[in-house]
Design a protein around this motif. Structure first.
Motif, PDB file in Angstrom:
ATOM      1  N   ARG A  23       1.037  -1.228  -0.008  1.00 14.23           N
ATOM      2  CA  ARG A  23      -0.143   0.008  -0.145  1.00 14.23           C
ATOM      3  C   ARG A  23       0.926   1.195  -0.124  1.00 14.23           C
ATOM      4  NH1 ARG A  23      -4.959   0.670   4.063  1.00 14.23           N
ATOM      5  NH2 ARG A  23      -5.690  -1.062   2.612  1.00 14.23           N
ATOM      6  N   LYS A  24       0.693   2.259  -0.828  1.00  7.17           N
ATOM      7  CA  LYS A  24       1.653   3.361  -0.875  1.00  7.17           C
ATOM      8  C   LYS A  24       0.870   4.637  -0.372  1.00  7.17           C
ATOM      9  CE  LYS A  24       3.261   1.158  -5.280  1.00  7.17           C
ATOM     10  NZ  LYS A  24       2.741   0.095  -4.909  1.00  7.17           N
ATOM     11  N   THR A  25       1.844   5.155   0.353  1.00  6.46           N
ATOM     12  CA  THR A  25       1.314   6.559   0.997  1.00  6.46           C
ATOM     13  C   THR A  25       2.276   7.630   0.719  1.00  6.46           C
ATOM     14  OG1 THR A  25       0.599   5.223   2.863  1.00  6.46           O
ATOM     15  CG2 THR A  25       0.943   7.588   3.400  1.00  6.46           C
ATOM     16  N   LYS A  26       1.574   8.696   0.276  1.00  4.27           N
ATOM     17  CA  LYS A  26       2.479   9.935  -0.384  1.00  4.27           C
ATOM     18  C   LYS A  26       3.480  10.315   0.878  1.00  4.27           C
ATOM     19  CE  LYS A  26       0.675  11.652  -4.454  1.00  4.27           C
ATOM     20  NZ  LYS A  26       0.514  12.564  -5.420  1.00  4.27           N
ATOM     21  N   CYS A  27       4.661  10.673   0.555  1.00  9.52           N
ATOM     22  CA  CYS A  27       5.410  10.961   1.455  1.00  9.52           C
ATOM     23  C   CYS A  27       6.362  12.077   1.043  1.00  9.52           C
ATOM     24  CB  CYS A  27       6.207   9.972   2.223  1.00  9.52           C
ATOM     25  SG  CYS A  27       7.413  10.420   3.478  1.00  9.52           S
ATOM     26  N   ARG A  28       6.862  13.264   1.876  1.00 10.43           N
ATOM     27  CA  ARG A  28       7.908  14.146   1.504  1.00 10.43           C
ATOM     28  C   ARG A  28       9.464  13.837   2.231  1.00 10.43           C
ATOM     29  NH1 ARG A  28       6.532  20.072   2.978  1.00 10.43           N
ATOM     30  NH2 ARG A  28       8.037  20.426   1.246  1.00 10.43           N
ATOM     31  N   PHE A  29      10.199  13.553   1.626  1.00 12.57           N
ATOM     32  CA  PHE A  29      11.476  13.575   2.197  1.00 12.57           C
ATOM     33  C   PHE A  29      12.349  14.771   1.986  1.00 12.57           C
ATOM     34  CE2 PHE A  29      10.331   9.793   0.185  1.00 12.57           C
ATOM     35  CZ  PHE A  29      10.500   8.928   1.160  1.00 12.57           C
ATOM     36  N   LEU A  30      12.636  15.440   3.409  1.00  9.15           N
ATOM     37  CA  LEU A  30      13.192  16.412   3.558  1.00  9.15           C
ATOM     38  C   LEU A  30      14.740  16.456   3.785  1.00  9.15           C
ATOM     39  CD1 LEU A  30      11.011  18.143   6.423  1.00  9.15           C
ATOM     40  CD2 LEU A  30      10.784  18.316   3.784  1.00  9.15           C
ATOM     41  N   PRO A  31      15.516  17.307   3.296  1.00 10.14           N
ATOM     42  CA  PRO A  31      16.858  17.199   3.578  1.00 10.14           C
ATOM     43  C   PRO A  31      17.444  17.447   4.772  1.00 10.14           C
ATOM     44  CG  PRO A  31      16.419  19.367   2.064  1.00 10.14           C
ATOM     45  CD  PRO A  31      15.262  18.250   2.296  1.00 10.14           C
ATOM     46  N   ASN A  32      18.621  16.815   5.248  1.00  8.64           N
ATOM     47  CA  ASN A  32      18.950  17.231   6.695  1.00  8.64           C
ATOM     48  C   ASN A  32      19.859  18.585   6.595  1.00  8.64           C
ATOM     49  OD1 ASN A  32      20.088  16.950   8.994  1.00  8.64           O
ATOM     50  ND2 ASN A  32      21.582  15.370   8.683  1.00  8.64           N
ATOM     51  N   LEU A  33      19.056  19.604   6.575  1.00 12.22           N
ATOM     52  CA  LEU A  33      19.686  21.024   6.693  1.00 12.22           C
ATOM     53  C   LEU A  33      20.171  21.568   7.951  1.00 12.22           C
ATOM     54  CD1 LEU A  33      17.158  22.925   4.303  1.00 12.22           C
ATOM     55  CD2 LEU A  33      19.315  22.345   3.842  1.00 12.22           C
ATOM     56  N   CYS A  34      21.525  22.028   7.978  1.00 11.94           N
ATOM     57  CA  CYS A  34      21.872  22.749   9.250  1.00 11.94           C
ATOM     58  C   CYS A  34      22.472  24.038   8.775  1.00 11.94           C
ATOM     59  CB  CYS A  34      23.047  21.863   9.637  1.00 11.94           C
ATOM     60  SG  CYS A  34      23.115  19.934   9.226  1.00 11.94           S
ATOM     61  N   GLN A  35      22.172  25.046  10.104  1.00 10.60           N
ATOM     62  CA  GLN A  35      22.608  26.265   9.757  1.00 10.60           C
ATOM     63  C   GLN A  35      23.977  26.579  10.186  1.00 10.60           C
ATOM     64  OE1 GLN A  35      20.399  28.816   8.860  1.00 10.60           O
ATOM     65  NE2 GLN A  35      22.228  30.354   8.881  1.00 10.60           N
ATOM     66  N   VAL A  36      25.015  26.562   9.537  1.00  5.71           N
ATOM     67  CA  VAL A  36      26.425  26.557   9.764  1.00  5.71           C
ATOM     68  C   VAL A  36      27.056  27.932   9.242  1.00  5.71           C
ATOM     69  CG1 VAL A  36      26.734  24.100   9.578  1.00  5.71           C
ATOM     70  CG2 VAL A  36      27.133  25.512   7.544  1.00  5.71           C
ATOM     71  N   THR A  37      28.334  27.988  10.288  1.00  6.40           N
ATOM     72  CA  THR A  37      29.144  29.279   9.736  1.00  6.40           C
ATOM     73  C   THR A  37      30.498  28.764   9.184  1.00  6.40           C
ATOM     74  OG1 THR A  37      27.940  30.623  11.729  1.00  6.40           O
ATOM     75  CG2 THR A  37      30.220  31.373  10.765  1.00  6.40           C
ATOM     76  N   LEU A  38      30.751  29.075   7.950  1.00  2.00           N
ATOM     77  CA  LEU A  38      32.009  28.607   7.543  1.00  2.00           C
ATOM     78  C   LEU A  38      32.833  29.799   7.400  1.00  2.00           C
ATOM     79  CD1 LEU A  38      30.510  26.282   4.672  1.00  2.00           C
ATOM     80  CD2 LEU A  38      31.602  25.385   6.835  1.00  2.00           C
ATOM     81  N   GLN A  39      34.122  29.413   7.437  1.00  2.00           N
ATOM     82  CA  GLN A  39      35.286  30.522   7.125  1.00  2.00           C
ATOM     83  C   GLN A  39      35.960  30.415   5.758  1.00  2.00           C
ATOM     84  OE1 GLN A  39      36.397  32.486   9.818  1.00  2.00           O
ATOM     85  NE2 GLN A  39      37.807  33.276   8.304  1.00  2.00           N
ATOM     86  N   SER A  40      35.965  31.572   5.424  1.00  2.00           N
ATOM     87  CA  SER A  40      36.720  31.857   3.813  1.00  2.00           C
ATOM     88  C   SER A  40      37.913  32.384   4.298  1.00  2.00           C
ATOM     89  CB  SER A  40      35.748  32.723   2.834  1.00  2.00           C
ATOM     90  OG  SER A  40      36.381  33.004   1.943  1.00  2.00           O
TER      91      SER A  40
END
Length: 101
Positions: A23-40
């Motif tokens: 039996r199929k149930t619609k689903c949303r697959f969310l990305p694993n998002l992180c708020q990060v601070t990166l150094q340039s």
């Protein structure tokens, strides 16, 4: 704010959860998002980005934010990341070709 990685472009996907009885149930697959601070290193400043955990590992693997942005395609990057990439190219071209006085 969209649920999209600013560096790789990975976004929400849709699909089905399939039970044992098929039996199929619609689903949303969310990305694993992180708020990060990166150094340039080249720009000598910090940048706050919303990236996936996978992109964060890719940044570390390539040797930092500068190396990642140089190799990244413009299509995948967000508007903020595109501006960073242009600033980075401008800064690196200034360093490589000194102006003759």
């Amino acid at each position: 704010m969209s649920r999209r990685c600013e560096l790789t472009g990975k976004a929400v996907q849709t699909g089905h959860l399939v039970s044992h009885s098929n039996r199929k149930t619609k689903c949303r697959f969310l990305p694993n998002l992180c708020q990060v601070t990166l150094q340039s290193d080249a720009l000598k400043r910090r940048v706050r980005l919303r990236v996936t955990a996978h992109a964060l590992r890719s940044v570390e693997h390539r040797g930092g934010l500068d190396a990642f942005l140089i190799k990244a395609r413009e299509i995948e990057l967000s508007q903020t990341a595109r501006l960073l990439k242009r600033e980075l190219h401008k800064k690196l071209s200034e360093v490589e070709t000194p102006v003759a006085a």
